[in-house]
Design a protein around this motif. Structure first.
Motif, PDB file in Angstrom:
ATOM      1  N   GLN A 100      -2.535 -29.629  28.963  1.00 52.35           N
ATOM      2  CA  GLN A 100      -1.553 -30.321  29.810  1.00 52.35           C
ATOM      3  C   GLN A 100      -2.183 -30.764  31.125  1.00 52.35           C
ATOM      4  O   GLN A 100      -1.816 -31.802  31.675  1.00 52.35           O
ATOM      5  CB  GLN A 100      -0.361 -29.406  30.080  1.00 52.35           C
ATOM      6  N   GLY A 101      -3.155 -29.989  31.615  1.00 47.79           N
ATOM      7  CA  GLY A 101      -3.821 -30.338  32.856  1.00 47.79           C
ATOM      8  C   GLY A 101      -4.725 -31.545  32.754  1.00 47.79           C
ATOM      9  O   GLY A 101      -5.213 -32.047  33.774  1.00 47.79           O
ATOM     10  N   CYS A 102      -4.972 -32.034  31.540  1.00 47.74           N
ATOM     11  CA  CYS A 102      -5.813 -33.221  31.341  1.00 47.74           C
ATOM     12  C   CYS A 102      -5.024 -34.513  31.508  1.00 47.74           C
ATOM     13  O   CYS A 102      -5.619 -35.591  31.657  1.00 47.74           O
ATOM     14  CB  CYS A 102      -6.454 -33.195  29.955  1.00 47.74           C
ATOM     15  N   TYR A 103      -3.695 -34.421  31.455  1.00 51.39           N
ATOM     16  CA  TYR A 103      -2.848 -35.610  31.542  1.00 51.39           C
ATOM     17  C   TYR A 103      -2.400 -35.828  32.980  1.00 51.39           C
ATOM     18  O   TYR A 103      -1.806 -34.938  33.598  1.00 51.39           O
ATOM     19  CB  TYR A 103      -1.644 -35.477  30.617  1.00 51.39           C
ATOM     20  N   ALA A 104      -2.684 -37.010  33.500  1.00 50.20           N
ATOM     21  CA  ALA A 104      -2.390 -37.302  34.903  1.00 50.20           C
ATOM     22  C   ALA A 104      -0.912 -37.589  35.149  1.00 50.20           C
ATOM     23  O   ALA A 104      -0.414 -37.365  36.245  1.00 50.20           O
ATOM     24  CB  ALA A 104      -3.229 -38.497  35.367  1.00 50.20           C
ATOM     25  N   ASP A 105      -0.225 -38.078  34.135  1.00 51.74           N
ATOM     26  CA  ASP A 105       1.175 -38.476  34.309  1.00 51.74           C
ATOM     27  C   ASP A 105       2.109 -37.452  33.677  1.00 51.74           C
ATOM     28  O   ASP A 105       1.701 -36.615  32.864  1.00 51.74           O
ATOM     29  CB  ASP A 105       1.400 -39.855  33.693  1.00 51.74           C
ATOM     30  N   SER A 106       3.361 -37.527  34.045  1.00 54.36           N
ATOM     31  CA  SER A 106       4.353 -36.559  33.578  1.00 54.36           C
ATOM     32  C   SER A 106       4.525 -36.636  32.062  1.00 54.36           C
ATOM     33  O   SER A 106       4.418 -37.703  31.459  1.00 54.36           O
ATOM     34  CB  SER A 106       5.703 -36.806  34.265  1.00 54.36           C
ATOM     35  N   ILE A 107       4.798 -35.475  31.482  1.00 54.03           N
ATOM     36  CA  ILE A 107       4.958 -35.364  30.029  1.00 54.03           C
ATOM     37  C   ILE A 107       6.379 -34.907  29.731  1.00 54.03           C
ATOM     38  O   ILE A 107       6.816 -33.853  30.215  1.00 54.03           O
ATOM     39  CB  ILE A 107       3.946 -34.361  29.442  1.00 54.03           C
ATOM     40  N   ASN A 108       7.087 -35.690  28.958  1.00 56.79           N
ATOM     41  CA  ASN A 108       8.489 -35.373  28.642  1.00 56.79           C
ATOM     42  C   ASN A 108       8.593 -34.567  27.353  1.00 56.79           C
ATOM     43  O   ASN A 108       9.320 -34.924  26.426  1.00 56.79           O
ATOM     44  CB  ASN A 108       9.317 -36.662  28.540  1.00 56.79           C
ATOM     45  N   LEU A 109       7.853 -33.466  27.280  1.00 52.27           N
ATOM     46  CA  LEU A 109       7.891 -32.582  26.120  1.00 52.27           C
ATOM     47  C   LEU A 109       8.021 -31.144  26.601  1.00 52.27           C
ATOM     48  O   LEU A 109       7.442 -30.758  27.630  1.00 52.27           O
ATOM     49  CB  LEU A 109       6.607 -32.711  25.282  1.00 52.27           C
ATOM     50  N   SER A 110       8.764 -30.346  25.864  1.00 55.33           N
ATOM     51  CA  SER A 110       8.844 -28.919  26.162  1.00 55.33           C
ATOM     52  C   SER A 110       7.537 -28.247  25.745  1.00 55.33           C
ATOM     53  O   SER A 110       6.678 -28.867  25.093  1.00 55.33           O
ATOM     54  CB  SER A 110      10.018 -28.291  25.417  1.00 55.33           C
ATOM     55  N   GLU A 111       7.380 -26.969  26.102  1.00 54.93           N
ATOM     56  CA  GLU A 111       6.159 -26.248  25.728  1.00 54.93           C
ATOM     57  C   GLU A 111       5.992 -26.209  24.204  1.00 54.93           C
ATOM     58  O   GLU A 111       4.895 -26.410  23.680  1.00 54.93           O
ATOM     59  CB  GLU A 111       6.194 -24.830  26.296  1.00 54.93           C
ATOM     60  N   GLU A 112       7.095 -25.946  23.502  1.00 56.18           N
ATOM     61  CA  GLU A 112       7.048 -25.870  22.041  1.00 56.18           C
ATOM     62  C   GLU A 112       6.675 -27.231  21.445  1.00 56.18           C
ATOM     63  O   GLU A 112       5.851 -27.318  20.522  1.00 56.18           O
ATOM     64  CB  GLU A 112       8.407 -25.418  21.489  1.00 56.18           C
ATOM     65  N   GLU A 113       7.273 -28.288  21.963  1.00 56.47           N
ATOM     66  CA  GLU A 113       6.986 -29.633  21.456  1.00 56.47           C
ATOM     67  C   GLU A 113       5.538 -30.033  21.741  1.00 56.47           C
ATOM     68  O   GLU A 113       4.896 -30.693  20.916  1.00 56.47           O
ATOM     69  CB  GLU A 113       7.944 -30.639  22.088  1.00 56.47           C
ATOM     70  N   PHE A 114       5.021 -29.636  22.893  1.00 55.41           N
ATOM     71  CA  PHE A 114       3.644 -29.975  23.242  1.00 55.41           C
ATOM     72  C   PHE A 114       2.663 -29.268  22.312  1.00 55.41           C
ATOM     73  O   PHE A 114       1.681 -29.872  21.850  1.00 55.41           O
ATOM     74  CB  PHE A 114       3.360 -29.602  24.701  1.00 55.41           C
ATOM     75  N   VAL A 115       2.904 -27.993  22.019  1.00 56.47           N
ATOM     76  CA  VAL A 115       2.041 -27.242  21.092  1.00 56.47           C
ATOM     77  C   VAL A 115       2.093 -27.865  19.700  1.00 56.47           C
ATOM     78  O   VAL A 115       1.069 -28.024  19.029  1.00 56.47           O
ATOM     79  CB  VAL A 115       2.456 -25.753  21.043  1.00 56.47           C
ATOM     80  N   GLU A 116       3.293 -28.229  19.260  1.00 55.67           N
ATOM     81  CA  GLU A 116       3.441 -28.879  17.952  1.00 55.67           C
ATOM     82  C   GLU A 116       2.692 -30.204  17.913  1.00 55.67           C
ATOM     83  O   GLU A 116       2.016 -30.531  16.917  1.00 55.67           O
ATOM     84  CB  GLU A 116       4.921 -29.109  17.661  1.00 55.67           C
ATOM     85  N   MET A 117       2.782 -30.960  18.995  1.00 54.01           N
ATOM     86  CA  MET A 117       2.081 -32.241  19.067  1.00 54.01           C
ATOM     87  C   MET A 117       0.570 -32.042  18.970  1.00 54.01           C
ATOM     88  O   MET A 117      -0.107 -32.751  18.229  1.00 54.01           O
ATOM     89  CB  MET A 117       2.438 -32.944  20.380  1.00 54.01           C
ATOM     90  N   MET A 118       0.027 -31.068  19.710  1.00 61.06           N
ATOM     91  CA  MET A 118      -1.412 -30.807  19.658  1.00 61.06           C
ATOM     92  C   MET A 118      -1.868 -30.457  18.245  1.00 61.06           C
ATOM     93  O   MET A 118      -2.897 -30.946  17.768  1.00 61.06           O
ATOM     94  CB  MET A 118      -1.789 -29.670  20.610  1.00 61.06           C
ATOM     95  N   LEU A 119      -1.101 -29.617  17.581  1.00 59.94           N
ATOM     96  CA  LEU A 119      -1.469 -29.168  16.242  1.00 59.94           C
ATOM     97  C   LEU A 119      -1.409 -30.309  15.226  1.00 59.94           C
ATOM     98  O   LEU A 119      -2.371 -30.540  14.476  1.00 59.94           O
ATOM     99  CB  LEU A 119      -0.554 -28.026  15.811  1.00 59.94           C
ATOM    100  N   LEU A 120      -0.288 -31.024  15.198  1.00 57.35           N
ATOM    101  CA  LEU A 120      -0.125 -32.102  14.217  1.00 57.35           C
ATOM    102  C   LEU A 120      -1.113 -33.244  14.461  1.00 57.35           C
ATOM    103  O   LEU A 120      -1.771 -33.718  13.532  1.00 57.35           O
ATOM    104  CB  LEU A 120       1.306 -32.628  14.251  1.00 57.35           C
TER     105      LEU A 120
END
Length: 439
Positions: A100-120
């Motif tokens: 998450q610290g690599c993205y300069a702009d705001s991310i409209n995902l919850s922690e669970e959604e972000f982990v799922e996104m990384m995995l998929l």
């Protein structure tokens, strides 16, 4: 620390904003495209079919590929003989904050959604690269490898500036799912994939991917930021030898733009296709510009724009080879006549069909170029070309060639006029001699 009830309301609001911010330092390197660039060509930065990373996740026209991501994860578990994704979810949770610290702009995902996104997204990219080079891993019903247009669209979307995943996520998942095959190296797989899918883009740089694979041995996955960054590193590294020979003192010198191809041709400069040289290795010698062949097709504008967006956000002050190369092409191509001239010389491979369409591509692309702080890569080439054009002897020679030697009938007419003048001169001389002899 309890807030002071009597404190100024503005102080309370600012303290509230500062509290969640940790002292940890994150290096941003995945940004959204600046509005200045996006306004010029919004479609060039938008994915067509594939979303990678959080910025475009959930958009309606990209949902088809979400099913393929799930299928790829299912087939990965089947290949590794696992029944649950638990091992991978745990690994991604540990890397979430760093990612998450690599993205300069705001991310409209919850922690669970972000982990799922990384995995998929991560599993899809690494398995897709594997299946591309190792055909025995492909499922017989995999539609992605049955239609060429999908392969090209996926490659385009993976090259988008906003459509990126931190490379350490890909490396981590890759190592967790490694197979006993000498080809199973993430850098090599990516190079082979880019070369094979976009052969026209790489054709001028090397006759085979082996030249790129030699470069891969000098690239550490730890130093790679993301997919687009790796492609840029490989591409620009082919320019390294030319840059090492360039006079660094030129960085502070003033330089002028060159005229378009048609005007340079009228000034006596010729164009020839350079063979077996890197795409950016442009030379000028003895009145001739040597340019490696390059192709212009539907996705050329998108690739250039996203590579330039990447160069704008590079932290170092070194030369920006993609930006400078596009600056050179935008100077050279101002009209359909310029495109036609370069095409007839075998330099430009027009895959759009219409010379005006190619001219329009560079006309629009010129709005996104800027002069790099590290010195212009083609300073010497531009200076030599302009000096050649200012030489009166070269101008006269070019005018003579253009006006009297640009066709067989003009040459015959010119020789006839010269012969007539010689005969007239001879007749005058003989008449004069006869007069003097008579007296």
């Amino acid at each position: 620390m309890m807030p002071n009830a009597s404190a100024d309301p503005l102080s309370l609001r600012l303290d509230e904003k500062l509290t969640p911010l940790s002292g940890a330092h994150f290096e941003w390197y995945i940004y959204r495209v600046h509005d200045r660039l996006r306004r010029q060509s919004e479609k060039a930065y938008e994915p067509e079919i594939l979303s990678i990373g959080p910025y475009h996740r959930g958009k309606g026209h990209l949902r088809m590929m979400e099913e393929h991501k799930l299928q790829y994860l299912r087939l990965l578990l089947k290949r590794t003989e696992e029944t649950s994704v638990d091992r991978y979810v745990v690994a991604m949770r540990k890397l979430r904050k760093r990612a998450q610290g690599c993205y300069a702009d705001s991310i409209n995902l919850s922690e669970e959604e972000f982990v799922e996104m990384m995995l998929l997204d991560g599993c899809f990219v690494i398995e897709y690269l594997r299946k591309f080079s190792m055909t025995m891993l492909r499922d017989t019903h995999d539609l992605l490898f049955k239609m060429d247009w999908i392969l090209h669209s996926i490659w385009r979307d993976l090259m988008l500036f906003e459509n990126q995943l931190p490379f350490f996520i890909l490396v981590h998942l890759f190592n967790m799912t490694k197979i006993p095959d000498p080809r199973d190296n993430i850098i090599d797989l990516l190079i082979r994939y880019c070369y094979c899918v976009r052969e026209q883009y790489f054709c001028s740089m090397s006759p085979s991917p082996e030249r790129f694979l030699k470069i891969s041995y000098r690239i550490s996955p730890d130093g790679v930021k993301h997919f687009l960054g790796l492609v840029h590193t490989i591409t620009s590294s082919l320019f390294a030898n030319l840059m090492s020979n360039r006079n660094r003192r030129n960085e502070e010198k003033r330089w002028d733009y060159i005229n378009c191809a048609t005007e340079l041709y009228e000034a006596g400069i010729r164009f020839k296709k350079a063979k077996h040289t890197p795409l950016f290795d442009i030379k000028f010698a003895n009145g001739t510009i040597y340019i490696p062949e390059f192709a212009v097709e539907e996705k050329t504008d998108t690739i250039f724009r996203n590579l330039i967006a990447h160069e704008e956000h590079l932290q170092d002050a070194g030369p920006k080879c993609i930006t400078d190369y596009l600056t050179f092409l935008c100077c050279l191509i101002n009209s359909a006549k310029d495109v036609g001239l370069l095409r007839r010389c075998g330099i430009l491979n027009n895959m759009l069909g219409d010379d005006k369409a190619v001219s329009a591509v560079f006309s629009k692309a010129s709005t996104c170029v800027f002069v790099s702080r590290g010195g212009f890569c083609y300073y010497e080439v531009f200076s030599d070309i302009n000096a050649y054009c200012k030489c009166r002897q070269n101008i006269w020679t070019a005018k003579l060639r253009r006006d009297y030697f640009n066709g067989p009938w003009k040459i015959i007419s010119f020789l006839g006029v010269v012969l007539l003048l010689l005969l007239s001169f001879a007749q005058t001389m003989l008449s004069g001699l006869a007069y003097f002899c008579q007296n």
